[in-house]
Scaffold this motif. Structure first.
Motif, short mmCIF file in Angstrom:
data_model
loop_
_atom_site.label_atom_id
_atom_site.label_comp_id
_atom_site.label_asym_id
_atom_site.label_seq_id
_atom_site.Cartn_x
_atom_site.Cartn_y
_atom_site.Cartn_z
N ASP A 178 0.68 -1.56 -0.04
CA ASP A 178 -0.22 0.08 -0.19
C ASP A 178 1.01 1.10 0.56
O ASP A 178 2.15 0.60 0.81
CB ASP A 178 -0.69 -0.14 0.83
N GLY A 179 0.19 2.39 -0.78
CA GLY A 179 1.40 3.41 -0.84
C GLY A 179 2.48 3.44 -1.75
O GLY A 179 2.93 4.47 -2.47
N GLU A 180 2.91 1.88 -2.69
CA GLU A 180 3.81 2.16 -3.44
C GLU A 180 3.00 2.81 -4.65
O GLU A 180 1.98 3.12 -4.67
CB GLU A 180 4.27 0.56 -3.43
N TRP A 181 3.97 3.46 -6.14
CA TRP A 181 3.17 2.51 -7.51
C TRP A 181 3.71 2.74 -8.49
O TRP A 181 4.25 1.28 -8.90
CB TRP A 181 4.36 4.42 -7.79
N LEU A 182 2.20 2.35 -8.95
CA LEU A 182 2.32 1.60 -10.06
C LEU A 182 1.88 2.23 -11.48
O LEU A 182 1.30 3.26 -11.61
CB LEU A 182 1.26 0.37 -9.94
N TYR A 183 2.73 1.81 -12.02
CA TYR A 183 2.60 2.26 -14.12
C TYR A 183 2.19 0.90 -14.46
O TYR A 183 2.67 -0.28 -14.75
CB TYR A 183 4.17 2.63 -14.33
N ALA A 184 0.76 0.78 -15.91
CA ALA A 184 0.85 0.13 -16.45
C ALA A 184 0.94 0.65 -17.78
O ALA A 184 0.23 2.05 -17.69
CB ALA A 184 -0.15 -0.47 -15.82
N ASP A 185 0.80 0.16 -18.90
CA ASP A 185 0.78 -0.04 -20.45
C ASP A 185 1.00 -1.14 -20.90
O ASP A 185 0.74 -2.09 -20.69
CB ASP A 185 1.87 1.21 -20.93
N SER A 186 0.04 -0.94 -22.26
CA SER A 186 0.35 -2.04 -23.40
C SER A 186 1.35 -3.17 -23.00
O SER A 186 1.17 -4.55 -22.93
CB SER A 186 0.52 -1.57 -24.70
N ASP A 187 2.60 -2.98 -22.60
CA ASP A 187 3.88 -3.26 -22.22
C ASP A 187 3.34 -4.56 -21.40
O ASP A 187 4.42 -5.57 -20.91
CB ASP A 187 5.08 -2.45 -22.16
N GLY A 188 3.25 -3.84 -19.89
CA GLY A 188 3.45 -4.31 -18.52
C GLY A 188 2.91 -3.87 -17.35
O GLY A 188 2.75 -2.44 -17.58
N ILE A 189 3.32 -3.72 -16.69
CA ILE A 189 2.81 -4.00 -15.63
C ILE A 189 3.77 -3.27 -14.51
O ILE A 189 4.74 -4.53 -14.16
CB ILE A 189 1.93 -3.99 -14.09
N LEU A 190 4.63 -2.26 -13.51
CA LEU A 190 5.83 -2.03 -13.41
C LEU A 190 4.86 -1.48 -11.74
O LEU A 190 4.20 -0.30 -11.90
CB LEU A 190 6.25 -0.81 -13.63
N ILE A 191 5.61 -1.95 -10.85
CA ILE A 191 5.44 -1.58 -8.75
C ILE A 191 6.75 -0.99 -9.11
O ILE A 191 7.74 -1.24 -8.84
CB ILE A 191 5.22 -2.79 -7.93
N SER A 192 6.64 0.69 -7.95
CA SER A 192 7.23 1.48 -8.43
C SER A 192 7.96 1.71 -6.81
O SER A 192 6.43 1.94 -6.22
CB SER A 192 8.06 2.48 -8.53
N LYS A 193 8.62 1.19 -5.52
CA LYS A 193 9.25 1.72 -4.00
C LYS A 193 8.24 3.90 -4.16
O LYS A 193 8.37 3.81 -2.62
CB LYS A 193 10.25 1.76 -3.58
N ASN A 194 9.18 3.85 -5.43
CA ASN A 194 9.26 6.10 -5.43
C ASN A 194 8.06 5.91 -6.15
O ASN A 194 8.50 4.78 -7.65
CB ASN A 194 9.95 6.46 -4.58
N GLU A 195 7.45 7.52 -6.68
CA GLU A 195 7.20 7.53 -7.58
C GLU A 195 8.46 7.76 -8.15
O GLU A 195 9.50 8.28 -8.03
CB GLU A 195 6.60 9.19 -7.36
N LEU A 196 8.07 7.91 -9.69
CA LEU A 196 9.39 8.06 -10.77
C LEU A 196 9.12 9.07 -11.26
O LEU A 196 7.83 9.62 -11.50
CB LEU A 196 9.08 6.98 -11.72
N SER A 197 10.12 9.99 -11.66
CA SER A 197 10.43 10.78 -13.19
C SER A 197 9.99 11.23 -14.19
O SER A 197 10.61 10.11 -14.93
CB SER A 197 11.73 11.60 -13.20
#
Length: 209
Positions: free
Chosen positions: A189-208
């Motif tokens: 909870d509170g981590e960051w998720l990034y999703a697009d047509s290629d897949g899904i990433l979970i990041s400990k911190n917000e990405l620039s």
């Protein structure tokens, strides 16, 4: 006196009607503001997952950036979405799913661990519309959804294992804001998720961007 009474009654009814109209307007305005805010924040935070992986090998190796196994189907109008994660653990029961989606999303992503069940759906068209109206950026379901055509009309991103026509139970059992293990990945909870047509990433911190 009768005319005065009817006029007063009419004014009262008119006042009540105006109040109801004002309430409806405020609800619609608040929902629209949440949607616009989520879309603005989501656009700012959107990243190409392949490029992120290519340029962050050391972060991937450290575990601060993780890739979910490619087990999810893509639904919803937004193929690309991102945001802070809200976690939920349930099993064939979607009462808590609705409870969370009824809160202001503010560009967040609801990640639901449904135990990988393929026996019923945890999210349907009404919840997809609710998520859109409340400003959620997306929903990821380790389980099934239904009302696919309706969800595909919603301006949110949705990922799920599959679709299933059967609705879930309504017992209200589950856990909010707990660590999840989904698709070979730990999600907090509170981590960051990034999703697009290629897949899904979970990041400990917000990405620039």
């Amino acid at each position: 006196m009768r005319i005065s009474y009817k006029t007063s009654e009419f004014q009262t009814a008119l006042s009540q009607s105006e109040q109801a109209s004002s309430i409806r307007f405020w609800v619609q305005f608040t929902g629209l503001r949440s949607i616009l805010s989520a879309q603005r924040d989501n656009t700012m935070a959107s990243l190409a997952t392949a490029e992120v992986c290519d340029s962050n090998a050391s972060v991937l190796a450290s575990g601060d950036l993780r890739v979910l196994h490619p087990v999810f189907q893509i639904y919803g109008q937004n193929r690309t979405f991102s945001g802070p994660i809200v976690t939920l653990k349930v099993f064939e029961d979607n009462v808590l799913v609705r409870e969370l989606l009824e809160t202001r999303g503010e560009g967040r992503v609801l990640v639901i661990d449904g135990g990988g069940s393929l026996r019923c759906a945890l999210v349907g068209g009404n919840m997809g519309q609710l998520a859109q109206n409340m400003g959620w950026a997306g929903i990821v379901v380790n389980g099934c959804i239904r009302d696919v055509d309706e969800i595909n009309e919603c301006s949110i991103g949705v990922r799920a294992l599959a679709s299933h026509p059967l609705k879930s139970s309504k017992k209200g059992v589950g856990e909010k804001h707990v660590p999840l293990h989904i698709a070979g990945t730990l999600i907090r909870d509170g981590e960051w998720l990034y999703a697009d047509s290629d897949g899904i990433l979970i990041s400990k911190n917000e990405l620039s961007v």
